[in-house]
Structure formats: structure tokens, C-alpha cells
Enzyme design. Structure first.
Site, PDB file in Angstrom:
ATOM      1  N   GLU A  37       0.996  -1.047  -0.139  1.00 24.76           N
ATOM      2  CA  GLU A  37      -0.082  -0.050   0.100  1.00 24.76           C
ATOM      3  C   GLU A  37       0.769   1.258   0.066  1.00 24.76           C
ATOM      4  O   GLU A  37       1.331   1.495   1.233  1.00 24.76           O
ATOM      5  CB  GLU A  37      -0.734   0.027   1.231  1.00 24.76           C
ATOM      6  CG  GLU A  37      -2.089   0.809   1.229  1.00 24.76           C
ATOM      7  CD  GLU A  37      -2.047   1.829   1.942  1.00 24.76           C
ATOM      8  OE1 GLU A  37      -1.682   3.079   1.625  1.00 24.76           O
ATOM      9  OE2 GLU A  37      -2.553   1.806   3.152  1.00 24.76           O
ATOM     10  N   CYS A  72      -2.409   8.718   3.051  1.00 25.08           N
ATOM     11  CA  CYS A  72      -2.128   8.128   1.892  1.00 25.08           C
ATOM     12  C   CYS A  72      -3.435   8.376   0.576  1.00 25.08           C
ATOM     13  O   CYS A  72      -3.083   8.694  -0.397  1.00 25.08           O
ATOM     14  CB  CYS A  72      -1.875   6.758   1.995  1.00 25.08           C
ATOM     15  SG  CYS A  72      -3.291   5.870   2.632  1.00 25.08           S
TER      16      CYS A  72
END
Length: 271
Positions: free
Chosen positions: A63, A97
Site C-alpha cells: 500500500e 495516503c
């Protein structure tokens, strides 16, 4: 350190373990033969993690984030779009993020959009955001550039230009689009490749546990959250037991050598 303290206090150490340390500690961990590795962080370190895992053929989920755009078109409610983009950019000091990293809009709505952003910033964080208790702080200067509450607003001549601009960049973790044009929404969903597409909202998709979460390309690989986490961290191992193997082996006799014409006919008729 608070997480480490209470995690070790309440969780079974035989099943769960937190290891803290520097780069050298991480390198030693990556030499171990784990069943699976999941990494969250930047793409540069992600490549190192994947390379280390490849030496032992360990599967990975990465990720990695990536620069996530927010497209705003003239059919949207510019005030609501501005508020949600500003909120998403500034949450946790911009250190998430899935924060919108830059805005794409046409020149004819840019000034109005910017005015709404300024107004909402004032409403959310006051005349001096540095004194606001609602705005998170950043640990040090090196984390501030583009992983903080900085939001470039760029103009494009057409909405297709916005899509084309995204397509020539690395694949983002998420694309945000604010529009009430169903045809344009369909294009945003179907054309650019991204980990997720969110329409008329920011950030909230990451909190919906029935949606898988993950990136593509430079924004990551694999996904997790909710039931998808069980699929990611489990091996779907097929198991087959023949309870009648002693009694009906003759029924599969045709598969054994020598391969004769009669066995060939028997195999043909059994299909």
C-alpha cells in the site's frame, strides 16, 4: 511507543508481535521466511520490500499511496467540493495516503473554487491555522513538502484534458471527481486506472470496511479491509478425500498403463 506498550500488554505475544527499530532492523526482518508480507509506505521502500520478499518467494501486499488528483467540473457544487477537498487535504496535517494531492479544473471556475477554499479554510481552522487545535502538526520539516497541507490547483482546457493528464502520470491510489454530469462520471470511473474512484466526496471510502482498499501500479498491489483481508492473508487450499478408494479403484482403471484400445474406449464412454 504507547501502541507498543498496550499492544504487548493485551495481545497474545505468541500470535502478535511489534518490532521497533531502524532500517537495519527492517532488513533483518525481511530476511525471514514469512508466509506473507504487507507493507505500507512510499514506493521506493516498497520496491526494496518486494525485492527482499522475492528472494524467498513470499507474496506481498503493498500500500504505497501515490499522488491522488481531485477533478472539479462546472456542474458540481463548488462550495461543497471546495470544503470536502480542503478537509481531505488537511486531515491529519495532510499526512494520509488518500488525501487529495492536487486539483484539476477549468480556468472559468478556478477563481471561484479558490475563493470557496479560502473561506472554508477560515471556517475550519480560523485566521491563523497554526493556532488551531483542529489542525494536526507535522513531525519535522522533511515531512512537510507535499505530505502536508499543501494543495496545488491547476487548470486544464477540458475535462478530457484532466483525464489525459492523470493517465500520463503514475497510477494514483484514488481519483476524486466532483461532478453532476453522469457521462463524465462514467468516464472518470472507467478510463483512468487507479486504486479507487470516489465521486463527490473525499477520504470517506477508506473508512467503509466492506470496500477493499488498495492501489495499482506505483500506488501498490493487492487489497485488504473487511472480508478482503481474510482473502489476502489466507491461502485457499483445496482438500480432497476419496472415502471409497479401496472399493472402486476398478472404476478408474482406464487411467493406468498400459494404455490399450479397450481402455481408450472405456475412457471415451466415461466422459
Amino acid at each position: 511507543m504507547v501502541l507498543t506498550k498496550y499492544f504487548n500488554q493485551y495481545m497474545d505475544q505468541d500470535c502478535f508481535r511489534i518490532v521497533t527499530g531502524d532500517r537495519h532492523t527492517a532488513e533483518e526482518l525481511l530476511k525471514q521466511r514469512f508466509d506473507y508480507i504487507m507493507y505500507t509506505g512510499n514506493s521506493s521502500v516498497g520496491r526494496l520490500v518486494m525485492a527482499a520478499a522475492a528472494k524467498n518467494l513470499i507474496p506481498v501486499t503493498l500500500e504505497l499511496g501515490g499522488k491522488s488528483p481531485a477533478i472539479v467540473d462546472s456542474t458540481s457544487d463548488l462550495s461543497v467540493a471546495a470544503k470536502r477537498i480542503v478537509w481531505g487535504r488537511c486531515m491529519n496535517g495532510g499526512q494520509t495516503c488518500v488525501a487529495p494531492d492536487y486539483v484539476l479544473c477549468k480556468p472559468d471556475i478556478r477563481d471561484e473554487l479558490l475563493q470557496h477554499m479560502k473561506r472554508h479554510l477560515l471556517d475550519l481552522y480560523g485566521p491563523d491555522p497554526r493556532k488551531s487545535n483542529s489542525l494536526s502538526r507535522i513531525v519535522d520539516d522533511k515531512h512537510y513538502e507535499f505530505f502536508g497541507p499543501i494543495l496545488p490547483v491547476m487548470t486544464v482546457e477540458t475535462m478530457q484534458d484532466a483525464i489525459d493528464f492523470i493517465n500520463i502520470k503514475e497510477k494514483p491510489l484514488v481519483i476524486y471527481a466532483f461532478s453532476e454530469d453522469s457521462a463524465f462520471i462514467d468516464r472518470v470511473i472507467s478510463t483512468p486506472s487507479s486504486g479507487a474512484t470516489v465521486i463527490n466526496e473525499t477520504m470517506s471510502h477508506a473508512g467503509i470496511d466492506v470496500l477493499p482498499f488498495g492501489g495499482v501500479g506505483s500506488s501498490g498491489m493487492g487489497s485488504y479491509r473487511g472480508s478482503q483481508s481474510f482473502k489476502t492473508f489466507s491461502h485457499m487450499k483445496p482438500c480432497y478425500v476419496d472415502p471409497y478408494y479401496k472399493y472402486f479403484d476398478f472404476s478408474v482403471d482406464a487411467r493406468y498403463p498400459p494404455h490399450t484400445k479397450s481402455k481408450e474406449r472405456e475412457s471415451y464412454h466415461s466422459l
